[in-house]
Scaffold this motif. Structure first.
Motif, PDB file in Angstrom:
ATOM      1  N   GLU A   1       0.866  -1.071   0.002  1.00 35.42           N
ATOM      2  CA  GLU A   1       0.090  -0.063  -0.088  1.00 35.42           C
ATOM      3  C   GLU A   1       0.765   1.268   0.190  1.00 35.42           C
ATOM      4  OE1 GLU A   1       0.006  -2.511   2.145  1.00 35.42           O
ATOM      5  OE2 GLU A   1      -2.247  -2.757   2.786  1.00 35.42           O
TER       6      GLU A   1
ATOM      7  N   LYS B   1      -5.241  -5.788  -3.428  1.00 37.77           N
ATOM      8  CA  LYS B   1      -5.083  -4.697  -2.739  1.00 37.77           C
ATOM      9  C   LYS B   1      -4.619  -3.488  -3.416  1.00 37.77           C
ATOM     10  CE  LYS B   1      -3.189  -5.977   0.954  1.00 37.77           C
ATOM     11  NZ  LYS B   1      -2.197  -6.337   2.146  1.00 37.77           N
TER      12      LYS B   1
ATOM     13  N   THR C   1      -6.214   0.184  -3.058  1.00 40.07           N
ATOM     14  CA  THR C   1      -5.392   1.381  -2.758  1.00 40.07           C
ATOM     15  C   THR C   1      -5.682   2.241  -3.800  1.00 40.07           C
ATOM     16  OG1 THR C   1      -3.547  -0.217  -1.843  1.00 40.07           O
ATOM     17  CG2 THR C   1      -3.132   2.229  -2.457  1.00 40.07           C
TER      18      THR C   1
END
Length: 412
Positions: free
Chosen positions: A350, A382, A386
């Motif tokens: 991230e 992810k 993000t």
């Protein structure tokens, strides 16, 4: 409008930036104003230094321009991407030193010198470029000329020469170069009494610099290393390797582009063929130097810098010059295969994506490879999550090569 943190001595002049409208102004003292308004300056615009747009600029500055009658304001070309010498390949640093010699020689022929240093040099279309126009002086001052060209060739650690950037770090024959420069300095005022002799002697010595060679495995990556040398061939070559990336670049035609993990610069060069101003970053002195040479050879509006993307630094006194991620904001950011190499190296996924997103004003495109170089899985979910949290909620998934690689495109 803002005055950059790097403008510390405003009594001598300073820069005003309007980042929203992409306009820039230079507040100049009399000596510098006299030179930038001369024919000699005009003759080298966009070659040595930025173009002057309005020589008698009058702006609503919100109090950023004071009442000092000794200062005058000119509007100058707004520079989209500024990299500093600590973000250049060693070869480009050497070329920048030779550029300081060239520009000093030109100034001397016009009875002018400048008090400057490598921090005032960036790259424009792959070549060194003077970005600070506030340090011109009338007459010839031999010691000032010497210091301007050689001030970063010292082993002393200062904010001008950060730890790790001393000349012995990158110059193979540094002892020889240091001895020759010391001899030149001792002879100023005796054997050396004019600008031509001084600058010629310094330039000859700098030309003798032997750069320490640092190669990495990816320097031999054939797809980019073997790209063609003509615009016509390049236009056909790039889409054969990453068709969907090139299609997006050609369709969207971003005004500015940050190419992360640029290798030899293939996709920055391709984007520039459609009018994009591009800046590419990678961690190979050889690739970055060759990419800048290619941009210059092809006449394309892109430049390339040497940056460790997992350890970007803030440069200058108290970080006044900022990091590359603060300076290189662009309409678009692309990262071909880069995540595969930086994932799993101590920084959360991230955090990596957030840093890249911070540079993207409109869209970001990251190539997703299922595993990193250590075999750990890279989560596409992810990445998308993000992107959305960062405001890039319009997500498009495109194929890449070889399967199962994918492109994840996030748009605001």
């Amino acid at each position: 409008m803002r005055i950059p943190r790097a403008c510390m001595h405003t009594e001598l002049g300073y820069v005003i930036l309007d980042d929203k409208s992409k306009r820039a102004y230079r507040v100049l003292n009399k000596n510098s104003y006299d030179f930038v308004s001369s024919k000699a300056f005009k003759a080298k615009e966009d070659i040595y230094w930025p173009t002057i747009i309005d020589i008698d600029a009058s702006i609503a500055s919100g109090g950023l321009v004071g009442d000092n009658k000794n200062l005058k304001v000119v509007e100058v070309e707004y520079l989209e991407h500024v990299i500093y010498w600590t973000e250049m390949s060693f070869s480009d640093v050497k070329q920048s030193l030779l550029f300081l010699c060239e520009i000093s020689q030109y100034l001397a022929k016009n009875n002018v010198h400048m008090i400057s240093h490598l921090w005032n040099i960036s790259l424009n279309k792959g070549k060194p470029f003077l970005i600070d126009l506030g340090d011109f002086k009338k007459g010839i001052n031999l010691m000032a000329i010497y210091d301007t060209i050689t001030s970063t060739l010292s082993e002393k650690v200062t904010h001008h020469i950060p730890e790790g950037y001393q000349p012995s770090r990158w110059i193979q024959n540094y002892e020889y170069i240091a001895r020759k420069l010391s001899e030149i300095k001792k002879n100023i005022g005796t054997e050396i009494r004019d600008g031509d002799t001084l600058i010629g002697s310094i330039a000859s010595t700098i030309s003798d610099i032997e750069i320490k060679k640092e190669y990495i495995y990816w320097d031999t990556y054939p797809v980019q290393k073997n790209m063609p040398n003509t615009l016509k061939e390049l236009l056909a070559y790039a889409p054969k390797n990453r068709p969907n990336l090139c299609k997006v670049l050609e369709t969207k035609k971003p005004k500015t582009l940050l190419d992360l993990g640029c290798s030899y610069g293939l996709y920055s060069l391709y984007a520039s063929m459609f009018g994009t101003k591009a800046i590419g970053l990678d961690y190979s002195h050889h690739m970055i130097s060759e990419a800048n040479n290619k941009a210059t050879h092809l006449g394309l509006d892109c430049s390339f810098g040497f940056v460790d993307l997992l350890n970007s630094k803030h440069w200058g006194l108290n970080g006044a010059y900022g990091s590359c991620f603060e300076r290189l904001k662009s309409e678009a950011v692309v990262a071909p295969a880069l995540l595969h190499h930086v994932h799993g190296r101590g920084i959360p996924l991230e955090a990596i994506i957030q840093e890249w997103m911070s540079c993207a004003e409109k869209w970001i495109m990251v190539e997703h490879i299922t595993d990193d170089t250590t075999g750990k899985t890279i989560s596409s979910e992810k990445i998308i999550e993000t992107f959305k949290k960062g405001g890039f909620a319009n997500i498009t998934i495109l194929d890449s090569r070889p399967t199962p690689r994918k492109w994840i495109l996030g748009e605001k």
